[in-house]
Write a protein that holds these residues in place. Structure first.
Motif, PDB file in Angstrom:
ATOM      1  N   VAL A 199     -32.507  13.796  67.039  1.00 35.44           N
ATOM      2  CA  VAL A 199     -32.486  14.188  68.561  1.00 35.44           C
ATOM      3  C   VAL A 199     -31.124  14.977  69.108  1.00 35.44           C
ATOM      4  O   VAL A 199     -31.308  15.927  69.443  1.00 35.44           O
ATOM      5  CB  VAL A 199     -33.242  13.308  69.436  1.00 35.44           C
ATOM      6  N   LYS A 200     -30.087  14.180  68.641  1.00 35.60           N
ATOM      7  CA  LYS A 200     -28.897  14.749  69.296  1.00 35.60           C
ATOM      8  C   LYS A 200     -28.462  16.130  68.739  1.00 35.60           C
ATOM      9  O   LYS A 200     -28.219  16.979  69.140  1.00 35.60           O
ATOM     10  CB  LYS A 200     -27.731  13.691  68.889  1.00 35.60           C
ATOM     11  N   ASP A 201     -28.794  16.208  67.373  1.00 35.74           N
ATOM     12  CA  ASP A 201     -28.630  17.455  66.589  1.00 35.74           C
ATOM     13  C   ASP A 201     -29.337  18.548  67.135  1.00 35.74           C
ATOM     14  O   ASP A 201     -28.928  19.634  67.411  1.00 35.74           O
ATOM     15  CB  ASP A 201     -28.774  17.298  65.014  1.00 35.74           C
ATOM     16  N   LEU A 226     -35.152  29.364  68.727  1.00 34.63           N
ATOM     17  CA  LEU A 226     -36.484  28.534  68.184  1.00 34.63           C
ATOM     18  C   LEU A 226     -36.219  27.765  66.919  1.00 34.63           C
ATOM     19  O   LEU A 226     -36.758  26.702  66.935  1.00 34.63           O
ATOM     20  CB  LEU A 226     -37.378  29.615  67.934  1.00 34.63           C
ATOM     21  N   ALA A 227     -35.364  28.079  66.069  1.00 33.62           N
ATOM     22  CA  ALA A 227     -35.118  27.382  64.972  1.00 33.62           C
ATOM     23  C   ALA A 227     -34.388  25.981  65.181  1.00 33.62           C
ATOM     24  O   ALA A 227     -34.573  24.869  64.605  1.00 33.62           O
ATOM     25  CB  ALA A 227     -34.233  28.052  63.981  1.00 33.62           C
ATOM     26  N   SER A 228     -33.584  25.861  66.368  1.00 36.54           N
ATOM     27  CA  SER A 228     -32.668  24.893  66.709  1.00 36.54           C
ATOM     28  C   SER A 228     -33.780  23.493  67.176  1.00 36.54           C
ATOM     29  O   SER A 228     -33.473  22.469  67.420  1.00 36.54           O
ATOM     30  CB  SER A 228     -31.962  24.901  67.782  1.00 36.54           C
ATOM     31  N   LEU A 229     -35.056  23.711  67.683  1.00 42.26           N
ATOM     32  CA  LEU A 229     -35.963  22.899  68.072  1.00 42.26           C
ATOM     33  C   LEU A 229     -36.860  22.447  67.136  1.00 42.26           C
ATOM     34  O   LEU A 229     -37.087  23.412  66.168  1.00 42.26           O
ATOM     35  CB  LEU A 229     -36.881  23.592  69.578  1.00 42.26           C
ATOM     36  N   PRO A 230     -37.364  21.298  67.126  1.00 39.76           N
ATOM     37  CA  PRO A 230     -38.258  20.619  66.057  1.00 39.76           C
ATOM     38  C   PRO A 230     -39.569  21.288  66.234  1.00 39.76           C
ATOM     39  O   PRO A 230     -39.750  21.660  67.394  1.00 39.76           O
ATOM     40  CB  PRO A 230     -38.408  19.141  66.509  1.00 39.76           C
ATOM     41  N   GLU A 231     -40.143  21.254  65.065  1.00 40.04           N
ATOM     42  CA  GLU A 231     -41.499  22.029  64.875  1.00 40.04           C
ATOM     43  C   GLU A 231     -42.379  21.347  65.622  1.00 40.04           C
ATOM     44  O   GLU A 231     -43.252  22.177  66.442  1.00 40.04           O
ATOM     45  CB  GLU A 231     -41.936  22.129  63.282  1.00 40.04           C
ATOM     46  N   ASN A 232     -42.406  19.877  65.687  1.00 32.84           N
ATOM     47  CA  ASN A 232     -43.226  19.377  66.691  1.00 32.84           C
ATOM     48  C   ASN A 232     -42.342  18.315  67.653  1.00 32.84           C
ATOM     49  O   ASN A 232     -41.625  17.371  67.216  1.00 32.84           O
ATOM     50  CB  ASN A 232     -44.219  18.241  65.667  1.00 32.84           C
TER      51      ASN A 232
END
Length: 622
Positions: free
Chosen positions: A521-523, A505-511
């Motif tokens: 985005v690549k990161d 979950l932390a690897s994805l952006p909040e929004n």
């Protein structure tokens, strides 16, 4: 004979008018006729004659001789009256000597007939069939011994196939009537001792044989019981459980009814006979559970002890009613002592079981966070105990539970709630479950991964709740207990999801739809790939045995992760990275891929050990 027939002379202070010569002549003539009539038929049945060449071996009470049997008993009665008259008026008369000799001959014949009836009608006098008669079908004391008896409709009812005492399916009450008539004649003539002796010998032999047929070993004393292997003793217990039911429900009641009817003229004699006949066998029967209760007590023997207690307890009303005399008080005491000793033994084993839970030594964890053997053993044991609620209620009623501190409300409910656990059995079983759950908390801490600890707790508590729902524990613990523990399972699952999938979950952006630089985005894609593969690979060996719980967890995970990833994928996975030649290695998973991977999650297979990536347009091969 003197004690019965010779009466003391009138008191000298009491004047009795002399009998008239006419009266004496008439009475003497009548008594003489009685003696002659008695001599005729008694002699006939004492030795062979032209008309009755085998009278000494023939049965006086057979169907073809029933009229003569009436005359025989009537002549004995008349002979007795003649003897009483002669004792009063002609004590030294040769007629009295002659009458006494005839009476002795008659009694010997009746003794023989008494024995032959028992022998000939052995199966008709089977206690199983005899005790099946209702009280309305029993012959009354005032009925003629040779009256025509109507057939009892209940005689046609089929026998219980499980009862092992042999006997006829239909019972004729005529033999009982004959026995009672003979007993009445012998008792009135002063031959009660001889009658009772025959009765006791024959019926005791029958009872002993019946008990032996039921597998009751009267030589099985305490020493032998204590030396037996448990497997052998367990077989003995199962056999005893059947035998005691047949004996108390059928054998002894049948004997009680038979003795009451045969000796209806002298109830005390009937009671004495029944006590003598049944006492030895019944004592051996009721001593067995007491001897078992004195054996070594381990928790695995608990249920056989409860079976014994339940059997004695259920049969106690019959035992108390049937053996209600002073002469059978020992039998009642033995049955009560068996209950006391068995109750003590059960309490000892419950204490041992509680101690075993607290001292369970296992330090190893269960692979994949599955169901711990302690959970299975304890819950299976407790669910079986719940089947003995009524028995346990008697045993623990006056045995309060002693604990170091009050039990937490989640285990016992609010005191104001009607569904709060309150019965002694409920409290004790809830306490045992609580001890086990506390032990499981300690085992959960042994896992190095915190999320796996929560999964372990969820699995084991779900198993506990399932066992409660599927057994009588649900009735004992109540819906409130079940609901609170189901909520606890959900809490453990939520903690597992939060801790186990936090990196993903932390690897994805909040929004996921907000404007983000291409490098970020690549990161995010790189971090998601690494976090997902690491988490999935680690959890392929984890297991959730309950299918329903496993599906709930997968659905919950999908709702947490897939919508966010899908929005991010649809926003940046194609358009922004389309020009990059290595886009397929960067965007390894489509939203559908995640669902495919999760379908195999928590099955405990651990087969792959890694994640095989697929193209962003392809999807995982199945």
């Amino acid at each position: 004979m003197k004690a019965i027939f010779f009466k003391s002379s009138p008191s000298p202070t009491r004047m009795t008018p002399p009998a008239s010569p006419l009266h004496l002549t008439f009475s003497e003539s009548l008594m003489e006729e009685n003696i002659e009539a008695a001599e005729l038929i008694i002699t006939k049945w004492d030795s062979p004659s032209d008309n009755h060449s085998s009278s000494s071996n023939a049965s006086l009470f057979s169907d073809e001789n029933r009229e003569e049997a009436k005359q025989y008993l009537s002549s004995v009665k008349g002979l007795q009256k003649a003897m009483q008259y002669l004792v009063s008026h002609q004590a030294s008369s040769e007629k009295l000597v002659r009458a006494q000799a005839l009476m002795q001959t008659a009694m010997k014949r009746l003794e023989k007939e008494f024995y032959q009836i028992f022998k000939s009608f052995r199966f008709y006098l089977d206690p199983e069939s005899f005790s099946a008669h209702s009280s309305s079908s029993r012959p009354s004391a005032s009925r003629s011994s040779f009256s025509d008896l109507e057939e009892d409709e209940s005689e046609n009812e089929s026998r219980d196939e499980n009862d092992s005492i042999p006997g006829a399916q239909r019972v004729s009450l005529t033999p009982v009537e004959d026995l009672r008539a003979i007993a009445e004649a012998m008792i009135k003539a002063g031959y009660a001792k001889e009658c009772i002796k025959i009765y006791k010998i024959i019926r005791k032999s029958f009872v002993d044989e019946a008990l032996h047929g039921l597998g009751v070993d009267r030589t099985l004393n305490l020493q032998k019981v204590q030396k037996m292997d448990w497997e052998v003793l367990e077989v003995k217990i199962r056999n005893w459980l059947h035998a005691v039911k047949v004996a108390v429900k059928t054998l002894f009641p049948g004997e009680r009814i038979l003795s009451d009817q045969v000796f209806s003229i002298a109830p005390a004699m009937g009671e004495s006979c029944f006590a003598e006949i049944s006492k030895e066998g019944a004592l051996a029967l009721f001593e067995f559970p007491e001897n078992v209760a004195k054996c070594k007590k381990t928790p695995e023997k608990m249920f056989r002890f409860l079976d014994l207690y339940e059997a004695v307890s259920n049969l106690w009303p019959e035992v108390e009613s049937m053996f209600n005399s002073e002469s059978t008080s020992t039998l009642r005491s033995t049955a009560v002592n068996s209950l006391i000793k068995l109750g003590d033994a059960v309490r000892t084993m419950l204490t041992s079981f509680e101690t075993a839970i607290q001292k369970e030594p296992s330090k190893s964890t269960v692979p994949g966070g599955g169901i711990h053997p302690l959970t299975r053993y304890v819950m299976n044991y407790i669910s079986f105990l719940a089947d003995y609620t009524e028995v346990l209620s008697d045993i623990v009623a006056d045995w309060p539970l002693t604990i170091p501190s009050p039990l937490p409300e989640p285990f016992f409910g609010s005191p104001d709630n009607e569904e709060s656990i309150s019965s002694p059995v409920s409290v004790r079983l809830a306490w045992l479950i609580l001890l086990m759950l506390c032990k499981l908390d300690g085992k959960a801490a042994m896992y190095k991964d915190v999320s796996l600890s929560y999964l372990f707790l969820a699995n084991n508590l779900q198993y506990v709740v399932g066992k409660v729902r599927q057994s009588n524990l649900k009735i004992l613990l109540g819906d409130e207990w079940v609901t609170k523990h189901e909520l606890k399972v959900k809490q453990y699952c939520s903690n597992y999801e939060r801790m186990g999938w936090s990196k993903v979950l932390a690897s994805l952006p909040e929004n996921p739809t907000a404007e983000i630089p291409v490098d970020q985005v690549k990161d995010h894609f790189r971090n998601f790939n690494l976090a997902f593969e690491e988490t999935y690979t680690k959890q392929t060996s984890w297991v959730v045995p309950d299918p329903g719980l496993r599906d709930d967890i997968k659905i919950s995970l999908a709702r947490r992760i897939v919508p966010i990833y899908k929005e991010f994928y649809e926003t940046y996975g194609g358009m922004h990275l389309r020009k990059e030649i290595w886009v397929e290695s960067l965007v390894r998973y489509t939203p559908d891929d995640l669902g495919n991977y999760w379908s195999d999650l928590l099955n405990g297979s651990g087969s792959s050990g890694s994640v095989s990536s697929s193209s962003s347009r392809g999807g995982r091969s199945r």
